[in-house]
Design a protein around this motif. Sequence first.
Motif, PDB file in Angstrom:
ATOM      1  N   ASP A 195      -3.330  78.709  65.893  1.00 54.53           N
ATOM      2  CA  ASP A 195      -2.505  79.487  66.988  1.00 54.53           C
ATOM      3  C   ASP A 195      -3.096  79.722  68.147  1.00 54.53           C
ATOM      4  O   ASP A 195      -2.490  79.521  69.078  1.00 54.53           O
ATOM      5  N   LYS A 196      -4.234  80.207  68.160  1.00 56.00           N
ATOM      6  CA  LYS A 196      -4.679  81.067  69.340  1.00 56.00           C
ATOM      7  C   LYS A 196      -5.429  79.994  70.071  1.00 56.00           C
ATOM      8  O   LYS A 196      -5.368  80.008  71.293  1.00 56.00           O
ATOM      9  N   TYR A 197      -6.198  79.040  69.423  1.00 59.66           N
ATOM     10  CA  TYR A 197      -6.993  78.239  70.385  1.00 59.66           C
ATOM     11  C   TYR A 197      -6.643  76.805  70.302  1.00 59.66           C
ATOM     12  O   TYR A 197      -7.141  75.819  70.818  1.00 59.66           O
ATOM     13  N   HIS A 198      -5.382  76.502  69.739  1.00 59.70           N
ATOM     14  CA  HIS A 198      -4.824  75.288  69.843  1.00 59.70           C
ATOM     15  C   HIS A 198      -5.636  73.998  69.308  1.00 59.70           C
ATOM     16  O   HIS A 198      -5.791  72.944  69.743  1.00 59.70           O
ATOM     17  N   PHE A 199      -6.314  74.260  68.332  1.00 59.06           N
ATOM     18  CA  PHE A 199      -7.459  73.220  67.671  1.00 59.06           C
ATOM     19  C   PHE A 199      -6.908  71.880  67.373  1.00 59.06           C
ATOM     20  O   PHE A 199      -7.416  71.020  67.931  1.00 59.06           O
ATOM     21  N   ILE A 200      -5.605  71.872  66.872  1.00 62.38           N
ATOM     22  CA  ILE A 200      -5.149  70.259  66.516  1.00 62.38           C
ATOM     23  C   ILE A 200      -4.868  69.742  67.889  1.00 62.38           C
ATOM     24  O   ILE A 200      -5.333  68.513  68.074  1.00 62.38           O
TER      25      ILE A 200
END
Length: 111
Positions: free
Chosen positions: A42-47
Amino acid sequence: RKSLKTRNIVFDPLDQTEASLSRVVSQASSTASTRLRDVLVDKYHFIEHCSNIKKFLLLGQGDFIQGLMETLGPELDKPVGSLLRSTLIRIFETEFWNSSWGDEKRKQTAL
């Protein structure tokens, strides 16, 4: 008899059985894993970052590598001493922006 309760993890210091400790460790692990996943996604948009890395490194869109190799071919045939870093970077950047991945980035920036 007091117990410690933190985010659904119940620890009773008087219950020192292996099953009790195992349950507490399992609950703590689950809670930490869930929190870590939430922060990364959510915070770092890893996907999204992984998808972009895949497109770049695994060449998910072949037009970039095809154009890069066609343009770099003549340049890489030159003797090593005559290669200029600035020329290689310019070729790389040009092919990046000409690829569909560069198109995606331009569209995202325009929004």
